[in-house]
Design a protein around this motif. Structure first.
Motif, mmCIF file in Angstrom:
data_model
loop_
_atom_site.group_PDB
_atom_site.id
_atom_site.type_symbol
_atom_site.label_atom_id
_atom_site.label_comp_id
_atom_site.label_asym_id
_atom_site.label_seq_id
_atom_site.Cartn_x
_atom_site.Cartn_y
_atom_site.Cartn_z
ATOM 1 N N GLY A 54 0.799 -1.211 0.000
ATOM 2 C CA GLY A 54 0.000 0.000 0.000
ATOM 3 C C GLY A 54 0.832 1.262 0.000
ATOM 4 O O GLY A 54 0.425 2.293 -0.546
ATOM 5 N N ARG A 55 2.011 1.213 0.610
ATOM 6 C CA ARG A 55 2.868 2.384 0.672
ATOM 7 C C ARG A 55 3.619 2.637 -0.630
ATOM 8 O O ARG A 55 3.958 3.779 -0.958
ATOM 9 C CB ARG A 55 3.874 2.235 1.808
ATOM 10 N N LEU A 56 3.916 1.564 -1.365
ATOM 11 C CA LEU A 56 4.794 1.693 -2.536
ATOM 12 C C LEU A 56 4.059 1.694 -3.866
ATOM 13 O O LEU A 56 4.562 2.237 -4.853
ATOM 14 C CB LEU A 56 5.811 0.541 -2.532
ATOM 15 N N LEU A 57 2.893 1.085 -3.921
ATOM 16 C CA LEU A 57 2.187 0.963 -5.202
ATOM 17 C C LEU A 57 1.606 2.313 -5.624
ATOM 18 O O LEU A 57 0.889 2.955 -4.863
ATOM 19 C CB LEU A 57 1.064 -0.074 -5.089
ATOM 20 N N THR A 58 1.921 2.714 -6.832
ATOM 21 C CA THR A 58 1.383 3.946 -7.404
ATOM 22 C C THR A 58 0.517 3.609 -8.608
ATOM 23 O O THR A 58 0.564 2.496 -9.139
ATOM 24 C CB THR A 58 2.506 4.889 -7.845
ATOM 25 N N ALA A 59 -0.272 4.583 -9.043
ATOM 26 C CA ALA A 59 -1.127 4.366 -10.206
ATOM 27 C C ALA A 59 -0.289 4.072 -11.449
ATOM 28 O O ALA A 59 -0.656 3.229 -12.281
ATOM 29 C CB ALA A 59 -2.010 5.592 -10.440
ATOM 30 N N ALA A 60 0.844 4.759 -11.588
ATOM 31 C CA ALA A 60 1.714 4.526 -12.751
ATOM 32 C C ALA A 60 2.280 3.111 -12.733
ATOM 33 O O ALA A 60 2.340 2.442 -13.774
ATOM 34 C CB ALA A 60 2.843 5.558 -12.766
ATOM 35 N N MET A 61 2.707 2.643 -11.550
ATOM 36 C CA MET A 61 3.222 1.281 -11.441
ATOM 37 C C MET A 61 2.126 0.259 -11.729
ATOM 38 O O MET A 61 2.356 -0.755 -12.388
ATOM 39 C CB MET A 61 3.800 1.055 -10.044
ATOM 40 N N TYR A 62 0.926 0.532 -11.240
ATOM 41 C CA TYR A 62 -0.209 -0.375 -11.466
ATOM 42 C C TYR A 62 -0.512 -0.477 -12.961
ATOM 43 O O TYR A 62 -0.795 -1.568 -13.469
ATOM 44 C CB TYR A 62 -1.421 0.138 -10.701
ATOM 45 N N ARG A 63 -0.439 0.647 -13.672
ATOM 46 C CA ARG A 63 -0.694 0.613 -15.132
ATOM 47 C C ARG A 63 0.331 -0.265 -15.837
ATOM 48 O O ARG A 63 -0.022 -0.997 -16.783
ATOM 49 C CB ARG A 63 -0.622 2.033 -15.711
ATOM 50 N N ARG A 64 1.589 -0.192 -15.419
ATOM 51 C CA ARG A 64 2.626 -0.984 -16.083
ATOM 52 C C ARG A 64 2.410 -2.487 -15.877
ATOM 53 O O ARG A 64 2.749 -3.288 -16.745
ATOM 54 C CB ARG A 64 4.014 -0.586 -15.557
ATOM 55 N N GLN A 65 1.869 -2.869 -14.722
ATOM 56 C CA GLN A 65 1.701 -4.294 -14.426
ATOM 57 C C GLN A 65 0.329 -4.828 -14.857
ATOM 58 O O GLN A 65 0.134 -6.037 -14.916
ATOM 59 C CB GLN A 65 1.839 -4.547 -12.908
ATOM 60 N N PHE A 66 -0.593 -3.951 -15.136
ATOM 61 C CA PHE A 66 -2.012 -4.319 -15.230
ATOM 62 C C PHE A 66 -2.286 -5.413 -16.255
ATOM 63 O O PHE A 66 -3.041 -6.348 -15.990
ATOM 64 C CB PHE A 66 -2.837 -3.065 -15.555
ATOM 65 N N HIS A 67 -1.713 -5.323 -17.437
ATOM 66 C CA HIS A 67 -2.028 -6.263 -18.509
ATOM 67 C C HIS A 67 -1.065 -7.452 -18.564
ATOM 68 O O HIS A 67 -1.130 -8.259 -19.503
ATOM 69 C CB HIS A 67 -2.024 -5.534 -19.864
ATOM 70 N N ARG A 68 -0.196 -7.570 -17.586
ATOM 71 C CA ARG A 68 0.743 -8.701 -17.578
ATOM 72 C C ARG A 68 0.130 -9.905 -16.882
ATOM 73 O O ARG A 68 -0.700 -9.779 -15.997
ATOM 74 C CB ARG A 68 2.042 -8.302 -16.875
ATOM 75 N N CYS A 69 0.596 -11.076 -17.313
ATOM 76 C CA CYS A 69 0.096 -12.323 -16.734
ATOM 77 C C CYS A 69 1.160 -13.402 -16.897
ATOM 78 O O CYS A 69 1.752 -13.538 -17.971
ATOM 79 C CB CYS A 69 -1.196 -12.741 -17.445
#
Length: 395
Positions: A54-69
């Motif tokens: 919760g402290r480290l996750l940012t919206a930009a980081m979330y976008r980069r990981q979002f479509h990965r699997c």
């Protein structure tokens, strides 16, 4: 006498069934499409989250990981789910708030995991491969622990098995196959040196489980999926002499624990070092080695256990130090953690805060040296003296 009526045949069904069946995909899941909105719309609310996630996750980081699997189907939302289910408390030690669904997560989502690991373990990840040290003879000073204060200890190590998903994501079939592998490896251990017996959890009653110190799964493990299908394919192996316990498919693929009713950390550490190396060899011969990642070392489901997966715990009988105003500062400088034992409020469990950045021997030495210092502080407080000059510099 009653007779079973023959099945009613419908000509139209008989005619069209082959056509309908030919239209079905061989694997329905291959046609499954998860309905999700944009990363910005899916970004979780982390305003009250005190975990490292919760402290480290940012919206930009979330976008980069979002479509990965990962190839086994682990999404980034699966990785951060533990921290969303257990957001933590600002007054307690910070948890990682995430879990890897498989070993590949540490590679695919390294942008996120590396930051969590560095923050939790207080050690920078470098290009150098972590070096292990299982030479238990290098551990010094364990005979000097005052038995009036140090009453018992345990040493444990966690291992994940390659080619299998970790507990948050694995299927029933994977879990059962992991149990089969563990049975074969532990049988080799029995034949070579250490006799023991494997107990299937589903065959034990509540009294037998209590005797083996097996607690039911916590609400947290249930929420994040680790305890699915409990107790299917869960087991515990216990050596005949009681020196070693191996938990299979509980919180992790394998957890080896050596517990002693004294503070002989050296013997417990020796037991773990000897047997984890043997099991590593047996699993490699079975073509399923333990999960290892360059730059991180041994990996399992939790980033809190990467590197060595080693935990050294010493139970201390303390009265004055737990209430001292400088205790938390001292523990942070020693890179240790302390919590009150649930079964006895007078006992306090001291353990290493990190598993990454130091070798197995170095981590064990850190705990031994730290326990000695805490006992020395307790003795000073008993005499009414100040502990200021014993407070260590930042390690």
């Amino acid at each position: 006498m009653w007779k079973v009526k023959p099945t009613v045949a419908f000509p139209m069904e008989t005619r069209y069934r082959p056509i309908l069946e030919s239209l079905l995909p061989p694997d329905p899941m291959s046609q499954f499409h998860l309905r999700r909105f944009s990363p910005d719309e899916e970004f979780p609310d982390l305003s009250r989250n005190s975990t490292w996630m919760g402290r480290l996750l940012t919206a930009a980081m979330y976008r980069r990981q979002f479509h990965r699997c990962t190839p086994s189907g682990v999404l980034f939302d699966d990785v951060i789910r533990p921290g969303l289910e257990e957001p933590g408390d600002w007054s307690t030690p910070v948890s990682v708030g995430c879990a890897a669904g498989d070993a590949q997560c540490y590679v695919l989502f390294c942008d996120f995991f590396d930051r969590v690991i560095e923050a939790h373990h207080q050690h920078k990840i470098s290009s150098q491969t972590p070096e292990g040290d299982f030479n238990y003879n290098n551990l010094k000073g364990t005979c000097d622990l005052d038995s009036s204060y140090a009453v018992r200890c345990d040493v444990s190590v966690v291992r994940g098995v390659d080619d299998f998903c970790f507990p948050t994501h694995c299927s029933r079939g994977e879990r059962r196959q992991l149990l089969t592998l563990a049975r074969r490896a532990l049988q080799r251990l029995e034949e070579e040196e250490l006799p023991g017996r494997l107990h299937l959890l589903e065959e034990l009653n509540q009294e037998q489980q209590r005797e083996l110190n097996l607690d039911p799964p916590s609400s947290s493990l249930l929420r994040i999926g680790v305890a699915r299908d409990w107790p299917d394919a869960r087991a515990v192996w216990v050596s005949t002499d009681g020196s070693l316990v191996v938990r299979v498919n509980m919180e992790d693929h394998l957890r080896l624990v050596s517990t002693r009713d004294d503070a002989n950390v050296a013997e417990a550490f020796k037991c773990i070092c000897t047997n984890v190396q043997k099991l590593e060899e047996f699993y490699r011969e079975l073509r399923h080695p333990f999960s290892w990642k360059q730059q991180l070392g041994w990996v399992s489901s939790s980033p809190a256990d990467v590197g060595t997966g080693l935990r050294v715990r010493v139970h201390l009988r303390l009265q004055h130090l737990p209430g001292h105003e400088r205790l938390q500062d001292v523990l942070q400088r020693l890179r240790l953690r302390m919590h009150t034992a649930t079964e006895c409020p007078a006992l306090h469990c001291v353990s290493n805060a990190a598993t990454f950045g130091l070798s197995e021997v170095a981590l064990s030495q850190l705990v031994v040296d730290g326990v000695k210092l805490l006992v020395a502080m307790e003795k000073r407080l008993e005499d009414g003296r100040d502990i200021g000059e014993l407070v260590p510099t930042q390690k």
